[in-house]
Design a protein around this motif. Structure first.
Motif, mmCIF file in Angstrom:
data_model
loop_
_atom_site.group_PDB
_atom_site.id
_atom_site.type_symbol
_atom_site.label_atom_id
_atom_site.label_comp_id
_atom_site.label_asym_id
_atom_site.label_seq_id
_atom_site.Cartn_x
_atom_site.Cartn_y
_atom_site.Cartn_z
ATOM 1 N N ASN A 174 -26.190 -41.514 37.063
ATOM 2 C CA ASN A 174 -27.648 -41.577 37.088
ATOM 3 C C ASN A 174 -28.153 -43.019 37.086
ATOM 4 N N ILE A 175 -27.442 -43.891 36.374
ATOM 5 C CA ILE A 175 -27.818 -45.308 36.376
ATOM 6 C C ILE A 175 -27.704 -45.868 37.784
ATOM 7 N N GLU B 196 -16.740 -46.927 37.886
ATOM 8 C CA GLU B 196 -16.911 -47.395 39.254
ATOM 9 C C GLU B 196 -17.583 -46.286 40.056
ATOM 10 N N ILE B 197 -18.769 -46.572 40.555
ATOM 11 C CA ILE B 197 -19.578 -45.575 41.264
ATOM 12 C C ILE B 197 -19.809 -46.047 42.695
ATOM 13 N N GLU B 198 -19.580 -45.148 43.654
ATOM 14 C CA GLU B 198 -19.835 -45.460 45.063
ATOM 15 C C GLU B 198 -20.862 -44.473 45.598
ATOM 16 N N ILE C 234 -20.872 -44.212 27.210
ATOM 17 C CA ILE C 234 -21.756 -43.315 27.941
ATOM 18 C C ILE C 234 -20.905 -42.367 28.782
ATOM 19 N N SER C 235 -21.499 -41.256 29.181
ATOM 20 C CA SER C 235 -20.761 -40.273 29.975
ATOM 21 C C SER C 235 -20.724 -40.693 31.441
ATOM 22 N N LEU C 236 -19.827 -40.055 32.190
ATOM 23 C CA LEU C 236 -19.738 -40.317 33.616
ATOM 24 C C LEU C 236 -21.041 -39.937 34.319
ATOM 25 N N GLU C 237 -21.646 -38.833 33.903
ATOM 26 C CA GLU C 237 -22.919 -38.397 34.497
ATOM 27 C C GLU C 237 -24.015 -39.427 34.262
ATOM 28 N N THR D 233 -26.212 -40.433 47.817
ATOM 29 C CA THR D 233 -25.216 -39.411 47.471
ATOM 30 C C THR D 233 -23.999 -40.089 46.860
ATOM 31 N N VAL D 234 -23.635 -39.666 45.657
ATOM 32 C CA VAL D 234 -22.445 -40.219 45.002
ATOM 33 C C VAL D 234 -21.204 -39.641 45.670
#
Length: 246
Positions: free
Chosen positions: A190-191, A216-218, A183-186, A200-201
């Protein structure tokens, strides 16, 4: 005679070129860090007259790094060097003691934004939150500029900068490990945002964790920070963590 001279000239040019190549290799090798003592020396060049209190050898994103802690005056510094080229990839200083200054009024968020943008030229503010840390009112500002991510902490009553930190963003080559089955970073963003609506990412990067490709998303929302580790192929949330935004 002319042929011999031409051959001699060509040989001389080759020797000079080889010497230059070897010199370049030597310089590149000299720039690398191969011991904790070298890392300590680099840190003391960065913070003259400081005292090294800790040196660690570690791996980040599959690369060998040296983490050096230095104390000088009222500040503590944490500097991370990439061993392969001695480049600083993360840098932080913080005040060891901060006076609460409780009798002074709070500065406004707009004033704090001005201070942050003055400190980080051409920066973009990602988030701004306020909390009380050890009895001190603190504004925490997350920013991005160029190839760096910044975290700044300002005294909520004096406007003084009490903590300054930056780290290099992951290089584009890290993301190039993606392929069509991932899957893409975008999509990963969204997940994560689906779990924290209105957040806010502030950090999003690709990594390989124990052989598993992950994003890894913060995310920051209100007084909280959320960290997600998302499988880069399936989109499954592998880890989720929520903490105070300190």
């Amino acid at each position: 005679m002319k042929i011999r001279k031409a051959i001699q000239t060509a040989v001389l040019a080759a020797v000079i070129a080889a010497a230059g190549l070897l010199a370049g290799t030597d310089r590149a090798h000299a720039a690398a860090i191969s011991s904790e003592a070298q890392a300590q020396q680099k840190a003391l060049q960065k913070v003259p007259n400081g005292t090294v209190t800790e040196v660690d050898r570690d791996h980040e994103k599959g690369e060998l790094v040296y983490e050096v802690q230095v104390v000088k005056g009222s500040k503590k510094y944490d500097i991370t060097y990439r061993a392969s080229d001695a480049k600083i990839i993360a840098y932080e200083w913080e005040k060891i003691y901060v006076d609460p200054a409780g009798s002074k009024p709070l500065i406004s968020e707009s004033k704090c934004r001005q201070l942050a943008l003055k400190k980080v030229k051409n920066g973009t503010i990602l988030s701004l939150t306020r909390k009380i840390d050890d009895g001190v009112d603190i504004y925490k500002v997350k920013m991005t500029a160029g190839n760096k991510r910044y975290t700044l902490k300002f005294h909520g009553r004096t406007g003084a900068l009490v903590d300054y930190e930056w780290e290099l963003k992951p290089s584009s080559s890290s993301s190039s490990n993606n392929n069509n089955s991932q899957i893409s970073l975008e999509k990963a963003k969204n997940i994560a945002l689906g779990e924290v609506p209105g957040g806010t990412v502030v950090k999003a990067e690709y990594d390989v964790d124990d052989g598993i490709p992950v994003y890894e998303i913060e995310i920051v929302k209100g007084a909280y920070e959320y960290e997600f580790k998302i499988h880069a192929k399936t989109g499954e949330i592998l880890e989720r963590d929520q903490d105070w935004n300190d």
